[in-house]
Design an enzyme around this catalytic site. Structure first.
Site, PDB file in Angstrom:
ATOM      1  CG  ASP A  66      -0.349  -0.087   2.526  1.00 29.84           C
ATOM      2  OD1 ASP A  66       0.889  -0.177   2.608  1.00 29.84           O
ATOM      3  OD2 ASP A  66      -1.087  -0.092   3.530  1.00 29.84           O
ATOM      4  CB  SER A  67       4.545   1.718  -0.001  1.00 28.59           C
ATOM      5  OG  SER A  67       4.775   0.517  -0.727  1.00 28.59           O
ATOM      6  CG  ASP A 105       0.573  -4.169   1.999  1.00 35.39           C
ATOM      7  OD1 ASP A 105       0.841  -5.204   2.628  1.00 35.39           O
ATOM      8  OD2 ASP A 105       1.320  -3.175   1.977  1.00 35.39           O
ATOM      9  CE  LYS A 135       2.999  -5.985   3.905  1.00 42.43           C
ATOM     10  NZ  LYS A 135       2.551  -4.930   4.879  1.00 42.43           N
ATOM     11  CD  GLU A 137       0.437  -1.521   8.223  1.00 40.62           C
ATOM     12  OE1 GLU A 137       0.083  -0.785   9.172  1.00 40.62           O
ATOM     13  OE2 GLU A 137       0.944  -1.080   7.171  1.00 40.62           O
ATOM     14  CD  GLU A 204       7.835  -0.452   7.662  1.00 43.72           C
ATOM     15  OE1 GLU A 204       8.080   0.661   7.152  1.00 43.72           O
ATOM     16  OE2 GLU A 204       6.798  -1.102   7.418  1.00 43.72           O
TER      17      GLU A 204
END
Length: 289
Positions: A66-67, A105, A135, A137, A204
């Site tokens: 999602d970056s 993501d 993925k 978080e 991270e």
């Protein structure tokens, strides 16, 4: 078995089957044996078909992160990224790769509400992209969701430490784990994610000693970004490591300076256009004799 490669004789992205077998979730999980990974896992981000084609032969995993909100769309953070964005870019990356496992993501707001919401979002991502994993978080708070997804056929990569989707709560992108309490929380989060069924985990922006302790403690692979060379693998944002932005995070090594090379190429092109030196007969079509 196959996806696509580049056929420059017909188009920039004509789908052509490529022989080979794509890396699987069990293959990634099996890289760590007895809490040790002899062959470190290589992971990079990809958001487009062409970048996926270039990176694929060198990577075990391609992450449609999602970056892309910041890298592709110029957004201030990953928070505004939508499910539609992730699906569109994820599909492009799957089309452009044949070897690497592609993970996508789950964007902010698409999974936190409930395990059922997470499953609906993950199912859409996997159906629309063809990716092999998602993925998400979060640690202990997401354990029940990871368990729910894993038991319903959705492979999950966890993400602990610095979690960019929580930037507003964290107050920035500083390294995590500097206090004993925070370090203990990261370790607890990582264990919860592993126990819930994640097949690997991204760590991270955490203090190196915590990253090493976490790697030694978990049976699943730990992929570091701003963590430690002792992690079971590494991931970077590709555009960062290629030097496409002026600012480079502390944990990134620049392997090239593509920004300068693109700027020089554009300047040369502009100069030739203004001087009417381009196109030449090599780039134009003469009349038939």
């Amino acid at each position: 078995m196959s996806t696509f490669t580049l056929d420059t004789s017909t188009s920039r992205a004509n789908p052509t089957p490529v022989r080979g077998k794509r890396t699987t979730v069990p293959a990634i999980r099996a890289r760590k044996v007895g809490f040790t990974t002899a062959d470190p896992i290589v992971m990079l981000t990809a958001y487009t078909m062409r970048m996926a084609q270039l990176l694929d032969p060198h990577c075990d995993l391609l992450l449609v992160g999602d970056s892309l909100g910041q890298v592709i769309y110029g957004l201030p953070s990953t928070v505004p990224v939508t499910l539609e964005m992730m699906c569109n870019h994820g599909a492009a990356v799957v089309r452009g790769s044949w070897h690497a496992l592609v993970a996508v993501d789950m964007p902010f707001g698409s999974y936190e509400g409930s395990p059922e919401q997470a499953f609906a979002s993950a199912a859409r991502i996997m159906k629309e992209t063809g990716c092999a994993a998602v993925k998400l978080e979060g640690g202990e708070a997401m354990a029940a969701t990871i368990d729910f997804l894993s038991k319903r056929g959705v492979p999950v990569i966890g993400h602990v430490g610095l979690t960019p989707q929580a930037v507003n709560q964290l107050g920035g992108y500083g390294a995590r784990g500097r206090s004993d309490a925070e370090a203990a929380h990261i370790l607890s989060d990582a264990r919860a994610v592993a126990d819930a069924g994640a097949f690997c985990i991204v760590a991270e922006g955490i203090v190196e000693t915590i990253a090493e302790e976490l790697t030694d403690a978990l049976a699943i692979p730990v992929i570091g970004i701003g963590a430690s060379a002792r992690c079971d693998g590494q991931v970077l944002v590709t555009e960062d490591m290629l030097g496409l932005f002026e600012r480079t995070p502390r944990f990134v090594k620049r392997y090239d300076d593509l920004a300068a090379r693109v700027t020089d190429a554009a300047a040369t092109y502009a100069g030739e256009v203004k001087a009417r030196a381009f196109p030449t007969p090599d780039q134009t079509y003469p009349p038939k004799p």
